[in-house]
Design a protein around this motif. Structure first.
Motif, PDB file in Angstrom:
ATOM      1  N   ILE A 106     -71.831  76.401 -43.939  1.00  0.00           N
ATOM      2  CA  ILE A 106     -70.802  75.814 -43.094  1.00  0.00           C
ATOM      3  C   ILE A 106     -69.630  76.779 -43.036  1.00  0.00           C
ATOM      4  O   ILE A 106     -69.276  77.395 -44.024  1.00  0.00           O
ATOM      5  CB  ILE A 106     -70.320  74.467 -43.650  1.00  0.00           C
ATOM      6  N   ALA A 107     -69.055  76.875 -41.870  1.00  0.00           N
ATOM      7  CA  ALA A 107     -67.958  77.832 -41.718  1.00  0.00           C
ATOM      8  C   ALA A 107     -66.716  77.167 -41.176  1.00  0.00           C
ATOM      9  O   ALA A 107     -66.773  76.116 -40.576  1.00  0.00           O
ATOM     10  CB  ALA A 107     -68.364  78.925 -40.754  1.00  0.00           C
ATOM     11  N   ALA A 108     -65.608  77.843 -41.386  1.00  0.00           N
ATOM     12  CA  ALA A 108     -64.398  77.450 -40.685  1.00  0.00           C
ATOM     13  C   ALA A 108     -64.662  77.674 -39.202  1.00  0.00           C
ATOM     14  O   ALA A 108     -65.466  78.507 -38.816  1.00  0.00           O
ATOM     15  CB  ALA A 108     -63.223  78.307 -41.143  1.00  0.00           C
ATOM     16  N   HIS A 126     -60.215  74.231 -46.469  1.00  0.00           N
ATOM     17  CA  HIS A 126     -61.334  73.737 -45.666  1.00  0.00           C
ATOM     18  C   HIS A 126     -62.668  73.945 -46.397  1.00  0.00           C
ATOM     19  O   HIS A 126     -63.431  73.001 -46.593  1.00  0.00           O
ATOM     20  CB  HIS A 126     -61.343  74.481 -44.319  1.00  0.00           C
ATOM     21  N   HIS A 168     -65.634  71.342 -48.507  1.00  0.00           N
ATOM     22  CA  HIS A 168     -67.103  71.320 -48.399  1.00  0.00           C
ATOM     23  C   HIS A 168     -67.728  71.445 -49.794  1.00  0.00           C
ATOM     24  O   HIS A 168     -68.650  70.709 -50.146  1.00  0.00           O
ATOM     25  CB  HIS A 168     -67.599  72.501 -47.565  1.00  0.00           C
ATOM     26  N   GLU A 213     -67.555  68.216 -41.752  1.00  0.00           N
ATOM     27  CA  GLU A 213     -66.513  68.952 -41.023  1.00  0.00           C
ATOM     28  C   GLU A 213     -65.260  68.109 -40.814  1.00  0.00           C
ATOM     29  O   GLU A 213     -64.144  68.612 -40.909  1.00  0.00           O
ATOM     30  CB  GLU A 213     -67.049  69.446 -39.673  1.00  0.00           C
ATOM     31  N   ALA A 218     -63.388  68.187 -44.049  1.00  0.00           N
ATOM     32  CA  ALA A 218     -62.830  69.525 -44.313  1.00  0.00           C
ATOM     33  C   ALA A 218     -61.611  69.778 -43.430  1.00  0.00           C
ATOM     34  O   ALA A 218     -60.607  70.338 -43.876  1.00  0.00           O
ATOM     35  CB  ALA A 218     -63.897  70.595 -44.089  1.00  0.00           C
ATOM     36  N   TYR A 222     -65.320  69.327 -33.618  1.00  0.00           N
ATOM     37  CA  TYR A 222     -64.499  69.422 -34.832  1.00  0.00           C
ATOM     38  C   TYR A 222     -63.309  68.465 -34.730  1.00  0.00           C
ATOM     39  O   TYR A 222     -62.989  67.735 -35.670  1.00  0.00           O
ATOM     40  CB  TYR A 222     -63.972  70.847 -35.028  1.00  0.00           C
TER      41      TYR A 222
HETATM   42 ZN   LIG Z   1     -66.335  73.579 -42.117  1.00  0.00          ZN
END
Ligand SMILES: [Zn+2]
Length: 287
Positions: free
Chosen positions: A22-24, A141, A145, A161, A164, A214
């Motif tokens: 998972i990413a920003a 963030h 997670h 998400e 986060a 998001y």
């Molecule tokens: Zn995220």
């Protein structure tokens, strides 16, 4: 952009078999033009009861960065009534962006470039990022997670998400409005957007999540935690079930049952927050 083959990220099974990346949601940039080390940062280690930071620069245990993450751990655990953390979260911090991007590109070549990543495998719950002006938001963030997956068996993507985004907002009190998301949703509303938790609950690929997804995920979390005790309890009870479930159920039927007017409530919630933000932006500073 091709969907990443998550099988390529599988590591030997130790206790639980899962791979999660998972990413920003902020876009990345260029790749390094020269050769860099592809090792994780290991020269410095700062450990607390709930996480450790491995970095290639020194970070004092009482530095603002460490203290903020410690405080965040307490806030998340308390606000969501999370069970005891089962696994540590390891935060790998590179001293510069290029070395970070080189490492990520070498290690996870199919992932798009982002400023920070949470990568959960059966071996480790790891956050990767680099020293920058936005390091606190990025870490808040991704650390959220990490903490969710260190405490629960599974977390649906939209909720992962949404939470986060909720906890990345800095402030003395948890739950401050995410002004970017509020403005985005209010503009989307004018242009015909209607919220759909049903649609969000179908999502399983983070690379397909849009800025609107998001923002809406954050909106549902904020709505449930701040509307009334019934809506808050729906979310808390749902999270409690995720401690032991391997496949999450759907939250929408539970919310519908506890708060039949949830749809209008969500729209009003966004609208009310929007008015507060517009008012604040027009307030003349007193000094
Ligand atoms: Zn995220």
């Amino acid at each position: 952009m091709p969907t990443p083959d998550l099988n390529t990220f599988k590591l030997p099974l130790l206790r639980r078999l899962f791979v999660l990346v998972i990413a920003a949601c902020l876009p990345g940039c260029h790749m390094a033009q020269k050769t860099f080390s592809v090792d994780k940062p290991r020269s410095h280690r700062t450990a607390t009861d709930h996480f450790e930071i491995r970095s290639d620069f020194r970070i004092a245990k009482d530095s603002p960065l460490v203290l903020e993450l410690e405080e965040l751990q307490k806030q998340i655990t308390s606000a969501l009534q999370l069970p005891k953390q089962r696994d540590p979260v390891v935060v790998y911090l590179f001293s510069d962006e290029q070395t970070y991007r080189n490492y990520m590109q070498t290690t996870w070549p199919t992932l798009p470039a982002r400023r920070a990543y949470f990568v959960g495998t059966s071996r480790e719950l790891a956050v990767y990022s680099f020293h920058s002006e936005t390091i606190q938001e990025d870490l808040r963030h991704e650390f959220t997670h990490g903490l969710l997956h260190a405490s629960l068996n599974t977390v649906p993507l939209w909720l992962d998400e949404g939470l986060a985004e909720y906890f990345e907002v800095r402030g003395r009190e948890v739950g401050r409005e995410h002004s970017g998301h509020v403005k985005y949703l209010q503009t989307a509303r004018v242009n015909g957007w209607t919220p759909s938790l049903y649609k969000l609950e179908q999502m399983s690929d983070f690379q397909k999540m849009t800025q609107q997804d998001y923002a809406e995920s954050w909106g549902w979390v904020h709505f449930m935690l701040h509307t009334n005790e019934q809506t808050r309890q729906v979310l808390i009870n749902y999270l409690a079930e995720l401690e032991t479930r391997t496949v999450p159920g759907k939250l929408l039927p539970l919310l519908e049952k506890a708060a039949p007017s949830y749809y209008d409530g969500m729209l009003s919630h966004v609208s009310n927050m929007s008015r507060g933000i517009e008012f604040a932006s027009h307030t003349t500073p007193t000094r």
